[in-house]
Write a protein that holds these residues in place. Structure first.
Motif, PDB file in Angstrom:
ATOM      1  N   PRO B  24       0.841  -1.193   0.000  1.00 22.46           N
ATOM      2  CA  PRO B  24       0.000   0.000   0.000  1.00 22.46           C
ATOM      3  C   PRO B  24       0.879   1.246   0.000  1.00 22.46           C
ATOM      4  O   PRO B  24       1.994   1.218   0.527  1.00 22.46           O
ATOM      5  CB  PRO B  24      -0.782  -0.091   1.310  1.00 22.46           C
ATOM      6  CG  PRO B  24      -0.274  -1.268   2.054  1.00 22.46           C
ATOM      7  CD  PRO B  24       0.843  -1.889   1.285  1.00 22.46           C
ATOM      8  N   GLY B  27       1.334   8.587   1.363  1.00 27.80           N
ATOM      9  CA  GLY B  27       2.069   9.734   0.818  1.00 27.80           C
ATOM     10  C   GLY B  27       3.298   9.330   0.023  1.00 27.80           C
ATOM     11  O   GLY B  27       3.809  10.088  -0.790  1.00 27.80           O
ATOM     12  N   THR B  29       6.286   9.031   1.187  1.00 31.40           N
ATOM     13  CA  THR B  29       7.532   9.689   1.627  1.00 31.40           C
ATOM     14  C   THR B  29       8.497   8.718   2.286  1.00 31.40           C
ATOM     15  O   THR B  29       9.680   9.021   2.409  1.00 31.40           O
ATOM     16  CB  THR B  29       7.247  10.865   2.589  1.00 31.40           C
ATOM     17  OG1 THR B  29       6.607  10.350   3.766  1.00 31.40           O
ATOM     18  CG2 THR B  29       6.381  11.919   1.944  1.00 31.40           C
ATOM     19  N   ASP B  30       8.009   7.585   2.707  1.00 30.23           N
ATOM     20  CA  ASP B  30       8.918   6.502   3.105  1.00 30.23           C
ATOM     21  C   ASP B  30       9.105   5.526   1.944  1.00 30.23           C
ATOM     22  O   ASP B  30      10.225   5.179   1.585  1.00 30.23           O
ATOM     23  CB  ASP B  30       8.363   5.719   4.306  1.00 30.23           C
ATOM     24  CG  ASP B  30       8.649   6.403   5.630  1.00 30.23           C
ATOM     25  OD1 ASP B  30       9.779   6.870   5.816  1.00 30.23           O
ATOM     26  OD2 ASP B  30       7.731   6.473   6.468  1.00 30.23           O
ATOM     27  N   THR B 105       1.613  10.976   5.728  1.00 30.59           N
ATOM     28  CA  THR B 105       0.354  10.690   6.421  1.00 30.59           C
ATOM     29  C   THR B 105       0.628   9.951   7.724  1.00 30.59           C
ATOM     30  O   THR B 105       1.702   9.371   7.896  1.00 30.59           O
ATOM     31  CB  THR B 105      -0.530   9.788   5.545  1.00 30.59           C
ATOM     32  OG1 THR B 105       0.078   8.485   5.479  1.00 30.59           O
ATOM     33  CG2 THR B 105      -0.675  10.344   4.136  1.00 30.59           C
TER      34      THR B 105
HETATM   35  C1  LIG Z   1      12.934  14.292   4.412  1.00 32.81           C
HETATM   36  C2  LIG Z   1      12.120  13.405   5.293  1.00 32.81           C
HETATM   37  C3  LIG Z   1      11.947  13.737   6.621  1.00 32.81           C
HETATM   38  C4  LIG Z   1      11.213  12.918   7.458  1.00 32.81           C
HETATM   39  N1  LIG Z   1      11.049  13.285   8.759  1.00 32.81           N
HETATM   40  C5  LIG Z   1      10.299  12.507   9.576  1.00 32.81           C
HETATM   41  C6  LIG Z   1      10.067  12.896  10.913  1.00 32.81           C
HETATM   42  O1  LIG Z   1      10.513  13.951  11.355  1.00 32.81           O
HETATM   43  N2  LIG Z   1       9.339  12.075  11.704  1.00 32.81           N
HETATM   44  C7  LIG Z   1       8.817  10.910  11.239  1.00 32.81           C
HETATM   45  O2  LIG Z   1       8.148  10.199  12.001  1.00 32.81           O
HETATM   46  N3  LIG Z   1       9.005  10.526   9.959  1.00 32.81           N
HETATM   47  C8  LIG Z   1       9.739  11.295   9.112  1.00 32.81           C
HETATM   48  N4  LIG Z   1       9.911  10.916   7.809  1.00 32.81           N
HETATM   49  C9  LIG Z   1       9.354   9.638   7.344  1.00 32.81           C
HETATM   50  C10 LIG Z   1       7.975   9.741   6.649  1.00 32.81           C
HETATM   51  O3  LIG Z   1       7.768  10.989   6.058  1.00 32.81           O
HETATM   52  C11 LIG Z   1       6.857   9.485   7.623  1.00 32.81           C
HETATM   53  O4  LIG Z   1       7.010   8.222   8.204  1.00 32.81           O
HETATM   54  C12 LIG Z   1       5.478   9.594   6.958  1.00 32.81           C
HETATM   55  O5  LIG Z   1       4.498   9.745   7.928  1.00 32.81           O
HETATM   56  C13 LIG Z   1       5.154   8.387   6.092  1.00 32.81           C
HETATM   57  O6  LIG Z   1       3.870   8.588   5.546  1.00 32.81           O
HETATM   58  P1  LIG Z   1       3.564   8.301   4.015  1.00 32.81           P
HETATM   59  O7  LIG Z   1       2.125   8.468   3.834  1.00 32.81           O
HETATM   60  O8  LIG Z   1       4.409   9.099   3.143  1.00 32.81           O
HETATM   61  O9  LIG Z   1       3.964   6.771   3.944  1.00 32.81           O
HETATM   62  P2  LIG Z   1       4.275   5.853   2.682  1.00 32.81           P
HETATM   63  O10 LIG Z   1       5.631   6.104   2.189  1.00 32.81           O
HETATM   64  O11 LIG Z   1       3.157   5.948   1.716  1.00 32.81           O
HETATM   65  O12 LIG Z   1       4.204   4.434   3.372  1.00 32.81           O
HETATM   66  C14 LIG Z   1       5.087   4.050   4.398  1.00 32.81           C
HETATM   67  C15 LIG Z   1       4.963   2.555   4.652  1.00 32.81           C
HETATM   68  O13 LIG Z   1       3.688   2.236   5.148  1.00 32.81           O
HETATM   69  C16 LIG Z   1       2.959   1.423   4.236  1.00 32.81           C
HETATM   70  N5  LIG Z   1       1.636   2.010   4.185  1.00 32.81           N
HETATM   71  C17 LIG Z   1       1.320   3.270   3.797  1.00 32.81           C
HETATM   72  N6  LIG Z   1       0.025   3.512   3.981  1.00 32.81           N
HETATM   73  C18 LIG Z   1      -0.487   2.386   4.522  1.00 32.81           C
HETATM   74  C19 LIG Z   1      -1.778   2.011   4.948  1.00 32.81           C
HETATM   75  N7  LIG Z   1      -2.789   2.878   4.909  1.00 32.81           N
HETATM   76  N8  LIG Z   1      -1.955   0.762   5.427  1.00 32.81           N
HETATM   77  C20 LIG Z   1      -0.940  -0.117   5.502  1.00 32.81           C
HETATM   78  N9  LIG Z   1       0.298   0.175   5.121  1.00 32.81           N
HETATM   79  C21 LIG Z   1       0.520   1.414   4.642  1.00 32.81           C
HETATM   80  C22 LIG Z   1       3.701   1.472   2.949  1.00 32.81           C
HETATM   81  O14 LIG Z   1       3.584   0.262   2.228  1.00 32.81           O
HETATM   82  C23 LIG Z   1       5.112   1.696   3.413  1.00 32.81           C
HETATM   83  O15 LIG Z   1       5.703   0.506   3.793  1.00 32.81           O
HETATM   84  C24 LIG Z   1      10.628  11.726   6.952  1.00 32.81           C
HETATM   85  C25 LIG Z   1      10.802  11.402   5.605  1.00 32.81           C
HETATM   86  C26 LIG Z   1      11.532  12.227   4.783  1.00 32.81           C
HETATM   87  C27 LIG Z   1      11.682  11.854   3.339  1.00 32.81           C
END
Ligand SMILES: Cc1cc2nc3c(=O)[nH]c(=O)nc-3n(C[C@H](O)[C@H](O)[C@H](O)COP(=O)(O)OP(=O)(O)OC[C@H]3O[C@@H](n4cnc5c(N)ncnc54)[C@H](O)[C@@H]3O)c2cc1C
Lengths: 751, 286
Positions: B24, B27, B29-30, B105
């Motif tokens: 899934p 956003g 971002t991970d 997110t």
């Molecule tokens: C420059 C930078 C700075 C950051 N700083 C921080 C910080 O300060 N603090 C922090 O905690 N994190 C930080 N992060 C990490 C990241 O941004 C966060 O963890 C963010 O909340 C991930 O959300 P996403 O929606 O982008 O996840 P995604 O990248 O979409 O998903 C992350 C993981 O979760 C899974 N996933 C996503 N959505 C779901 C769902 N609904 N159900 C089941 N699985 C799912 C995906 O398969 C993946 O394995 C940073 C990242 C970057 C690039």
């Protein structure tokens, strides 16, 4: 708000003003062509297989499977470089050792750091090139590794190179000793002595643009390179030496550069791309990733410095013993040399002994980083001076004023100092309102001074006047800090025409005479001198052409307000502007163009004094910089905004060294923080606006009074921050970076 | 690799269940960063942002529902949510930078399962529950029960987090989240502390949940720390007892972001500071 006060008045029309930079529009609209933006038809993409080991012997390399992969057009190893025997070439501030530079491009029989390149591949797409890397089999015999200075100096340490130390195999690459008087005896009789062991960590320049280039070698052996570097002529000499080419056969075109700070005064990719292009017959593009930048390019060195500094009860520094060990990385790089020179060079101290050594270890070979090696040495000295001031209950600036070098004092090179401006800079700091502003709870103030020698070096400038009277100013120096603006301003000032009529460019190595790289704070000084002198010769030509048009003797023509005025008796000629003269050039003798090469040796050292306020959170060990003022002797600020920018940028980088920046290595000696997330340079929200105060004491023999300004601002911050933190903590902090965890531990240990 | 953008929960579940290497994405971002670095090579990406229920926040049954794929910055636009759960919203809005948060997110933050994820201690302290959609339909799970270890959740094949449910808010209740980072932003938490508490009209704490991040393989709910606050007016003794309970729960590692000693010491400091903020906020709602 930045303080834009300047001491000294302006008698120029353009120099000293703040026009829009000529390279600005393309940069803010994304049109500027940086290293990675360059493309050629039929271009291949290169990729590099790197050592996973911090120290290992290469047993064998098998590239057959990679070569067989469809789309792979060339594979290269160090064996493709002609073998050169330890030849130093004069291509930077310090020389570059060709054989070692080649090994940093592609390893030979041993790898000395994780990330060292081993095999390079060129293929029709980046994906194929990366896939080919997976097919290469390299067998290693892993050797024990060593990273920290003290470990590398132990008698049982793994030795990287057998041939570095004349005293027998060790990791000590150089030993330096500089003494006057009897320091030990003078220390014994000093009223107060400050003692300490100070440490700093290896620090990366963190330029925002990773290295990138395109190489194209033709069938007849001629070649071209497009790349971002601090010196196209430096690239030409190193690449030609490593690949065995004639210099004139290699044309290097500088692209825009996204930061260098000394780190781009050598090459890592260009010889590899050149060899791959030669083998494949196609242009080859190579771009480093940020991860590769951290693992394989040279940071500035870490250092361990022992100091004992003695003074009389009146605050006269009488004796100093400084011993420094620089962590230079896998090969001798940026080492103790400049540290030995700079450590005590700012003060009159009768009895001194300064020793230093370069210690190699299994991390990327260090390279220049802004005022290379001076910040580390001066950090220890400026902290010790602060301790003396505290012991004597003396104002720290007053103490420095008592001991500062001034005109007529013997400089490190043995010649007397000219009209240097350390005293004026100290006085400006003392008078600054920041210095007497009240502090709140948990806050501390630190001050520190710093100096940097500055370089002259060879420069060429060419000015050609177009038929419409506009001017092109070409130099051979990549513009890393606004030099095109400064060159155009100086040319416009001499020609007395508006700056928009002058277009500055950075020429390629085949189109202009030799220019030493942009570094050593030399470009506005030396290249600016070439530009000013070329412009003055253009004025003479313009006057001669006007004289020809009027039929008078050239001595009867005056150049005023950008126009020729006829002074001949009885002649009432309307002035001739540059446009009118230029439009008639073909009838008065042909093109109006001057190329001027200079090699000035009269660069002057510059001085900076920084004032730093911090607030310490005693529960967490966090340090916040609450106010920071950089006071700097700049000679003459051609474009004050860019000079202030240099002071601010240097201060911010130094604050990064002081508070958070460090490499972390895992047990296997691999870099554990190869990225900006965990290699913690300051972010914007970490800092207040850095205030600047420019002290303008013009260089007496430069056409515009210019002194080098780019490097000295990184010298004071380490000690300014450390002195401020020590004041807030109520205890001396000796080790950088002063991370929250380290400060917390120190406070706890102290109870 | 294939990319899918289903618009219904059933489509998403079907896609996720259809292959072992489907992931899934919220956003990204991970996920995208891990793919670029070569750490992760999914065969299919199932972007859940096209599913209505997965985006936006809304009041429901007196509490709130937040779509798992709602960008963190969007939470700031929901004034009622910010008033009721300031700690959850501030934790989500400490992640990365504004640019990152316009995508990132809390669903992704939770499911990426980093021990240092910022929104997770705040969600646990809040008593948030996740609505998990999967081949067997939907189930509701406490957030802390979804965490298995660094990088691992208890989600089964074909399952994903669809929504978060935040409980009904009583007057006198508030939450707060604080973290320790070496810089001021763009860092990963060295320690994170989420506190959620309720107090009565006299200021006596009647309920408290304390959760810590980055001090153990997963974010931790520390019941003893919460219990230490209950019955107090947040006096020094209660804060000290809570801090000690927090420290006792820590099982951190030494790494490039922090040492064991520092992390343990900071768990108490940040928990105390967050408790003071939550307490002051709770008094303002009375
Ligand atoms: C420059 C930078 C700075 C950051 N700083 C921080 C910080 O300060 N603090 C922090 O905690 N994190 C930080 N992060 C990490 C990241 O941004 C966060 O963890 C963010 O909340 C991930 O959300 P996403 O929606 O982008 O996840 P995604 O990248 O979409 O998903 C992350 C993981 O979760 C899974 N996933 C996503 N959505 C779901 C769902 N609904 N159900 C089941 N699985 C799912 C995906 O398969 C993946 O394995 C940073 C990242 C970057 C690039």
């Amino acid at each position: 708000m930045t303080k834009q006060d300047q001491i000294a008045t302006t008698e120029h029309r353009i120099v000293g003003t703040r026009p829009v930079r000529p390279d600005g529009a393309d940069k803010v609209t994304g049109k500027a062509v940086y290293g990675a933006d360059f493309y050629l038809p039929g271009m291949l993409r290169g990729a590099i297989l790197r050592s996973p080991h911090a120290h290992a012997r290469i047993v064998s390399i098998d590239t057959r499977k990679a070569e067989a992969l469809a789309g792979v057009k060339a594979v290269a190893t160090n064996a493709d470089f002609p073998r050169v025997e330890m030849d130093e070439i004069d291509a930077g501030e310090a020389g570059i050792n060709v054989d070692r530079a080649a090994q940093m491009c592609l390893a030979r029989d041993k790898v000395f750091y994780e990330g060292q390149p081993v095999v390079a591949v060129a293929a029709t797409s980046p994906e194929i090139a990366t896939a080919a890397l997976d097919l290469i089999e390299v067998r290693y015999e892993v050797l024990p590794h060593v990273i920290e200075i003290a470990d590398a100096m132990r008698s049982d340490a793994p030795v990287l190179h057998d041939d570095l130390d004349a005293k027998g195999p060790s990791n000590i690459a150089a030993r330096l000793d500089s003494s006057t008087g009897d320091a030990e005896a003078a220390l014994a009789t000093a009223d107060v002595v400050a003692t300490g062991r100070y440490t700093t960590q290896a620090v990366h320049q963190g330029y925002i643009e990773p290295q990138a280039c395109v190489a194209s070698v033709s069938g007849d052996g001629q070649a071209q390179l497009w790349c971002s570097s601090q010196g196209a002529f430096m690239v030409r000499s190193v690449v030609a030496a490593i690949t065995g080419m004639n210099l004139a056969d290699l044309r290097v075109t500088p692209l825009e550069i996204g930061g260098g700070f000394g780190g781009k005064t050598t090459v890592y990719l260009e010889p590899v791309a050149t060899i791959l292009s030669k083998k494949s017959g196609r242009p080859v593009k190579m771009v480093l990733s940020r991860d590769e930048v951290f693992r394989s390019t040279g940071p500035g060195p870490g250092a361990e410095i022992d100091i004992r500094l003695g003074a009389t009860k009146d605050g006269i520094l009488t004796a100093a013993i400084v011993d420094m060990r620089y962590q230079v990385g896998a090969f001798p790089g940026a080492g103790a040399g400049a540290g030995v020179m700079h450590a005590l060079g700012g003060y009159r101290i009768e009895h001194k002994r300064v020793t230093g050594c370069d210690v190699v270890s299994n991390m990327p070979s260090t390279h220049a980083y802004r005022a290379p090696s001076a910040p580390q040495a001066e950090f220890a000295v400026e902290c010790a001076i602060d301790d003396i001031a505290r012991q004597l209950g003396m104002d720290p600036i007053a103490l420095r004023e008592k001991n500062a070098v001034r005109a007529g004092d013997t400089s490190f090179s043995g010649t007397p100092h000219g009209q240097i401006a350390f005293m004026e800079t100290l006085a400006a700091a003392k008078g600054h309102d920041h210095y007497s502003a009240p502090l709140g709870p948990n806050q501390g103030r630190g001050i520190a001074a710093g100096w940097w020698v500055n370089h002259g070096g060879e420069s060429t400038a060419m000015i050609s006047i177009a038929e419409d009277g506009t001017a092109v100013v070409a130099t051979g120096n990549p513009d890393i800090g606004g030099s095109r603006a400064s060159m155009a301003m100086m040319a416009a000032e001499v020609l007395q025409i508006p700056m928009v009529k002058v277009r500055p460019i950075v020429a390629d190595t085949a189109s202009i005479g030799f220019s030493m790289l942009t570094g050593g704070s030399r470009t506005t000084f030396a290249t600016g001198k070439a530009v000013s002198e070329a412009a003055a010769e253009v004025v003479e030509i313009l006057k001669a052409r006007a004289a020809m048009i009027w039929g008078v003797d050239a001595s009867r023509v005056e150049w005023r307000d950008g126009e020729a005025h006829c002074l001949a008796d009885g002649r009432d000629e309307a002035p001739l502007g540059i446009k009118e003269i230029a439009s008639k050039a073909s009838k008065t003798g042909g093109p109006i163009s001057v190329e001027k090469s200079v090699y000035p040796h009269d660069a002057m050292p510059t001085y900076a004094v920084h004032i730093c306020d911090v607030e310490l959170d005693p529960e967490t060990g966090h340090v916040g910089v609450t106010r920071y003022t950089a006071i700097q002797d700049v000679g003459r600020a051609v474009h004050p905004s860019y000079v202030e920018g240099q002071a601010q940028g240097g201060a911010v980088q130094g604050i990064g060294w002081a508070l958070n920046e460090a490499y972390t290595f895992n047990k296997e000696g691999r870099v554990d923080n190869a990225g900006f997330l965990d290699y913690r340079m300051p972010v914007a929200s970490d800092l207040p606006m850095i205030d600047t105060l420019l002290v303008e004491i013009p260089h007496p023999t430069h056409p515009f009074g210019v002194k080098g300004v780019g490097e000295v601002p990184i010298v004071p911050p380490l000690a300014a921050v450390a002195n401020a933190v020590s004041a807030a903590a109520g205890m001396r902090m000796f080790d950088l970076p002063m991370t929250p965890a380290r400060i917390h531990a120190a406070l706890n240990a102290a109870g | 690799m294939s990319y899918h953008s289903p618009t219904s929960v059933d489509q998403a579940v079907e896609l996720l269940a259809s292959r072992d290497d489907a992931r899934p994405m919220s956003g990204g971002t991970d996920l995208l960063v891990q793919m670029r670095s070569g750490r992760l090579k999914p065969g299919a990406i199932v972007d859940i942002k096209g599913i209505d229920r997965a985006v936006g926040s809304r009041a429901q049954d007196g509490g709130f529902v937040i779509g798992a794929a709602t960008p963190c910055t969007e939470l700031l636009d929901d004034a009622a949510l910010c008033a009721a759960w300031p700690g959850v919203v501030e934790a989500a809005n400490l992640i990365g930078s504004v640019q990152v948060r316009n995508r990132a997110t809390i669903g992704g933050n939770l499911c990426n399962a980093s021990p240092a994820a910022d929104s997770v201690p705040a969600l646990i302290a809040a008593g948030a529950r996740a609505v998990v959609a999967g081949p067997q339909g939907e189930r509701i799970v406490a957030v802390e029960d979804l965490l298995a270890g660094p990088g691992w959740t208890t989600l089964g094949k074909g399952e994903f987090v669809l929504e978060f449910i935040l409980p009904v808010r009583e007057p006198g209740s508030a939450d707060a989240y604080l973290r320790s980072i070496p810089r001021t932003e763009m860092d990963i938490a060295v320690v994170g502390a989420g506190i959620n508490l309720s107090c009565d009209a006299s200021g006596t704490i009647t309920a408290a949940r304390v959760a810590l991040g980055a001090v153990a393989p997963t974010a931790l709910l520390v019941p003893d720390a919460g219990a230490a606050l209950i019955g107090s007016k947040l006096d020094e003794a209660a804060l000290t007892a809570m801090g000690e309970a927090a420290k006792a729960a820590c099982r951190p590692i030494d790494d490039k972001r922090g040492t064991i000693d520092y992390r343990i010491a900071m768990s108490a400091v940040y928990a105390r500071r967050a408790a003071v903020i939550a307490y002051n906020r709770s008094r303002e709602t009375l």
